[in-house]
Design an enzyme around this catalytic site. Structure first.
Site, mmCIF file in Angstrom:
data_model
loop_
_atom_site.group_PDB
_atom_site.id
_atom_site.type_symbol
_atom_site.label_atom_id
_atom_site.label_comp_id
_atom_site.label_asym_id
_atom_site.label_seq_id
_atom_site.Cartn_x
_atom_site.Cartn_y
_atom_site.Cartn_z
ATOM 1 N N LYS A 199 0.887 -1.182 0.000
ATOM 2 C CA LYS A 199 0.000 0.000 0.000
ATOM 3 C C LYS A 199 0.918 1.223 0.000
ATOM 4 O O LYS A 199 1.437 1.625 1.032
ATOM 5 C CB LYS A 199 -0.879 -0.025 1.276
ATOM 6 N N GLU A 259 9.665 2.093 10.617
ATOM 7 C CA GLU A 259 10.734 3.042 10.264
ATOM 8 C C GLU A 259 10.100 4.426 10.310
ATOM 9 O O GLU A 259 9.286 4.762 9.461
ATOM 10 C CB GLU A 259 11.265 2.763 8.855
ATOM 11 N N CYS A 312 14.005 11.323 6.029
ATOM 12 C CA CYS A 312 13.851 11.039 7.463
ATOM 13 C C CYS A 312 15.186 11.032 8.182
ATOM 14 O O CYS A 312 15.269 11.367 9.350
ATOM 15 C CB CYS A 312 13.135 9.713 7.646
ATOM 16 N N GLU A 371 10.469 17.053 13.844
ATOM 17 C CA GLU A 371 10.847 16.821 12.460
ATOM 18 C C GLU A 371 10.081 17.797 11.571
ATOM 19 O O GLU A 371 8.856 17.829 11.588
ATOM 20 C CB GLU A 371 10.497 15.384 12.083
HETATM 21 P P1 NAD Z 1 2.370 8.998 7.028
HETATM 22 O O1 NAD Z 1 2.666 8.294 8.291
HETATM 23 O O2 NAD Z 1 1.254 9.943 7.000
HETATM 24 O O3 NAD Z 1 2.076 7.951 5.855
HETATM 25 C C1 NAD Z 1 2.904 6.859 5.572
HETATM 26 C C2 NAD Z 1 2.069 5.742 4.969
HETATM 27 O O4 NAD Z 1 1.133 5.297 5.937
HETATM 28 C C3 NAD Z 1 1.237 6.148 3.744
HETATM 29 O O5 NAD Z 1 1.195 5.084 2.834
HETATM 30 C C4 NAD Z 1 -0.132 6.397 4.348
HETATM 31 O O6 NAD Z 1 -1.174 6.220 3.428
HETATM 32 C C5 NAD Z 1 -0.182 5.328 5.422
HETATM 33 N N1 NAD Z 1 -1.116 5.615 6.512
HETATM 34 C C6 NAD Z 1 -1.541 6.811 6.972
HETATM 35 N N2 NAD Z 1 -2.418 6.651 7.977
HETATM 36 C C7 NAD Z 1 -2.537 5.318 8.173
HETATM 37 C C8 NAD Z 1 -3.290 4.520 9.087
HETATM 38 N N3 NAD Z 1 -4.100 5.059 9.994
HETATM 39 N N4 NAD Z 1 -3.190 3.182 9.004
HETATM 40 C C9 NAD Z 1 -2.369 2.607 8.098
HETATM 41 N N5 NAD Z 1 -1.644 3.303 7.202
HETATM 42 C C10 NAD Z 1 -1.712 4.658 7.245
HETATM 43 O O7 NAD Z 1 3.744 9.649 6.625
HETATM 44 P P2 NAD Z 1 4.058 10.506 5.336
HETATM 45 O O8 NAD Z 1 3.560 11.884 5.533
HETATM 46 O O9 NAD Z 1 3.591 9.760 4.143
HETATM 47 O O10 NAD Z 1 5.671 10.459 5.376
HETATM 48 C C11 NAD Z 1 6.456 11.344 6.109
HETATM 49 C C12 NAD Z 1 6.941 10.720 7.401
HETATM 50 O O11 NAD Z 1 7.578 9.461 7.172
HETATM 51 C C13 NAD Z 1 7.978 11.530 8.106
HETATM 52 O O12 NAD Z 1 7.680 11.613 9.471
HETATM 53 C C14 NAD Z 1 9.282 10.765 7.886
HETATM 54 O O13 NAD Z 1 10.282 10.967 8.832
HETATM 55 C C15 NAD Z 1 8.822 9.381 7.869
HETATM 56 N N6 NAD Z 1 9.769 8.542 7.118
HETATM 57 C C16 NAD Z 1 10.583 7.677 7.798
HETATM 58 C C17 NAD Z 1 11.492 6.890 7.116
HETATM 59 C C18 NAD Z 1 12.369 5.906 7.814
HETATM 60 O O14 NAD Z 1 12.911 5.011 7.185
HETATM 61 N N7 NAD Z 1 12.544 5.988 9.095
HETATM 62 C C19 NAD Z 1 11.562 6.975 5.734
HETATM 63 C C20 NAD Z 1 10.731 7.869 5.075
HETATM 64 C C21 NAD Z 1 9.826 8.631 5.781
#
Ligand code: NAD
Length: 464
Positions: A170, A245, A279, A371
């Site tokens: 997803k 992550e 990130c 962040e």
């Molecule tokens: P997000 O958490 O909003 O979304 C990430 C994913 O989760 C998307 O596919 C989204 O559709 C899904 N999602 C959202 N709500 C959900 C729920 N209730 N249940 C299941 N899935 C759900 O994050 P974002 O805005 O897409 O990405 C940015 C964030 O990701 C930042 O905080 C960044 O630091 C983090 N990030 C971390 C890493 C790492 O490896 N540590 C890598 C990239 C991004």
């Protein structure tokens, strides 16, 4: 741009059960470039069933044969690298040169490492009178973010396949097109139907249904700490494995005696890459008080080269732009001094902000704790090494970091005191085999290399 108004389930492009769609917007010109299905719980259920049905045969496929298919997938990704780069630029906004080298290039490398690891990993070991089998965990639910959209997919799907797991993916709402391209590559590589399935959709609907599904054995999630917490609780309640992550607020510590010019230049480039939407970005630069003013000046000069729309792209969405502007305003309100950039946004179109360097940042300020996920560098002053360790470790996160010193031994001694998952020593280069993942609230679990493969395996001990 080519795209599918369908989901990829059991080796076929199929219409979604409902009629909901997601618009994909080009963040550079704010135009809608495609629509993809917003999958529902019913679609996720169909995909999980397909993955379960494909599991026994895939798990029993010899690792060498899985390795050959992963090598074929790597070749598909390499053949279509230009299309991948252009797709990521269109939906994420990254400059094309960066999309070519990083967004398209890195996944080819990572997929190649897992072709090799599938071939060489010891899926059996002997411990005294026992033979320990390393078996696939089962069906993986992979939920990925938009910031490195293909890398994050490959960093989950490739080790899962190497381990003998099957997958339901997803991807993030903002960047589904490169995920569609990826599963086209999976099919063209000859990976059997049902082994990799794609459900595009919204996080709280499709993402939630996937994390909650009983037919999923492991949820691998990359994204925000807020959503990670929810997914961790769901998985814990169902006693299923989970890898998270999450976010970061990494420190770039410049010790006296380091090459200040190089440390600052590399540090600024690290923060500005991908418009700061990384990130593991070193968003806090820690400089000894005697070198502080010089470092601030060097950083401002380096950041001035990142002209919006030229060397640096927009943020992924209006929502992300607004979040970053909110942090820029907060930084000013709390007394930090923008030496370049600031909250005023460039003339549109596009979700741009000005690359910003804040001086006079103190550890308790919001911009030093949270962040931001934008091209914003905070420069903090420290008194001595103990003070630098305290500041570096003084956030809830612990994902990455850097240490610069007169020699590697001094930098390593300092790095041992950091609560973080990765540290680059005197400008050490990215290693696709090194485990990547967080201490503290940056997550649980590791990706990449053999440690990333181990996440998708469980052990069975046979005693003789
Ligand atoms: P997000 O958490 O909003 O979304 C990430 C994913 O989760 C998307 O596919 C989204 O559709 C899904 N999602 C959202 N709500 C959900 C729920 N209730 N249940 C299941 N899935 C759900 O994050 P974002 O805005 O897409 O990405 C940015 C964030 O990701 C930042 O905080 C960044 O630091 C983090 N990030 C971390 C890493 C790492 O490896 N540590 C890598 C990239 C991004």
């Amino acid at each position: 741009m080519k795209h599918h108004e369908a989901l990829f389930i059991d080796g076929d492009w199929r219409p979604a059960a409902g009629g909901e769609t997601i618009e994909v917007v080009n963040p550079a010109d704010e135009r809608v470039i495609a629509t993809v299905p917003a999958g529902s719980a019913a679609d996720v259920d169909a995909a999980v069933r397909a993955a379960r049905a494909a599991l026994p045969t895939w798990a029993a496929t010899p690792p060498a044969a899985r390795a050959d298919l992963l090598a074929a997938l790597r070749d598909q990704l390499a053949d279509r690298a230009e299309e991948i780069a252009r797709t990521v630029t269109a939906e994420l906004g990254a400059p094309l040169a960066f999309s070519r080298t990083v967004h398209a290039g890195l996944p080819i490398t990572v997929c190649g490492t897992y072709a090799e690891l599938a071939r060489t990993h010891a899926f059996e070991e002997t411990l005294g009178t026992s033979t320990v089998l390393h078996e696939p965990i089962g069906v993986v639910g992979a939920i990925t973010p938009w910031n490195y959209p293909l890398h994050q997919i490959v960093a989950k799907v490739a080790p899962a396949l190497a381990a003998g797991c099957t997958v339901v993916l997803k991807p993030a709402e903002d960047t589904p097109l490169v995920a569609q391209l990826f599963v086209e590559c999976v099919a063209a590589a000859g990976i059997p139907a049902g082994v990799v399935n794609l459900v595009t959709g919204r996080g709280p609907v499709a993402g939630h249904a996937l994390a909650a599904h009983d037919g999923v054995d492991l949820v691998s999630f990359t994204g925000s700490t807020a959503v990670g917490r929810t997914i961790g609780a769901l998985a814990g309640g169902a006693v299923k494995r989970v890898a998270l992550e999450l976010g970061g607020k990494s420190a770039n510590v410049i010790l006296p005696g380091a090459d200040l010019g190089r440390a600052v230049a590399v540090g600024v480039a690290n923060v500005m890459a991908n418009s700061g939407q990384t990130c593991s970005a070193w968003t806090r630069m820690l400089v000894h008080r005697d070198q502080y003013d010089e470092a601030v000046e060097l950083a401002a000069t380096a950041a001035a080269k990142y002209v919006p729309g030229e060397r640096i792209g927009p943020l992924v969405s209006a929502r992300q732009r607004d979040q970053v502007v909110g942090y820029l305003e907060r930084g000013v309100a709390e007394g930090a001094r923008p030496v370049i950039g600031g909250p005023r946004t460039p003339e549109g179109p596009g979700f741009h902000v000005h690359p910003t360097v804040f001086a006079d940042v103190t550890p308790e300020m919001t911009i030093a704790q949270e962040e931001i996920f934008g091209p914003v560098l905070s420069i903090l002053r420290y008194e001595d090494e103990d003070d630098a360790v305290r500041i570096a470790n003084g956030t809830v996160y612990g994902l990455a970091g850097a240490v610069w010193a007169a020699d590697d031994a001094t930098a390593v001694a300092f790095a041992r005191r950091l609560d973080t998952g990765q540290v680059d020593i005197n400008g050490g280069r990215f290693n696709p085999l090194a485990p990547f993942g967080g201490y503290k609230k940056s997550g649980t679990g590791r990706e990449l290399g053999p440690h990333g493969l181990a996440e998708y395996l469980q052990t069975k001990s046979l005693q003789f």
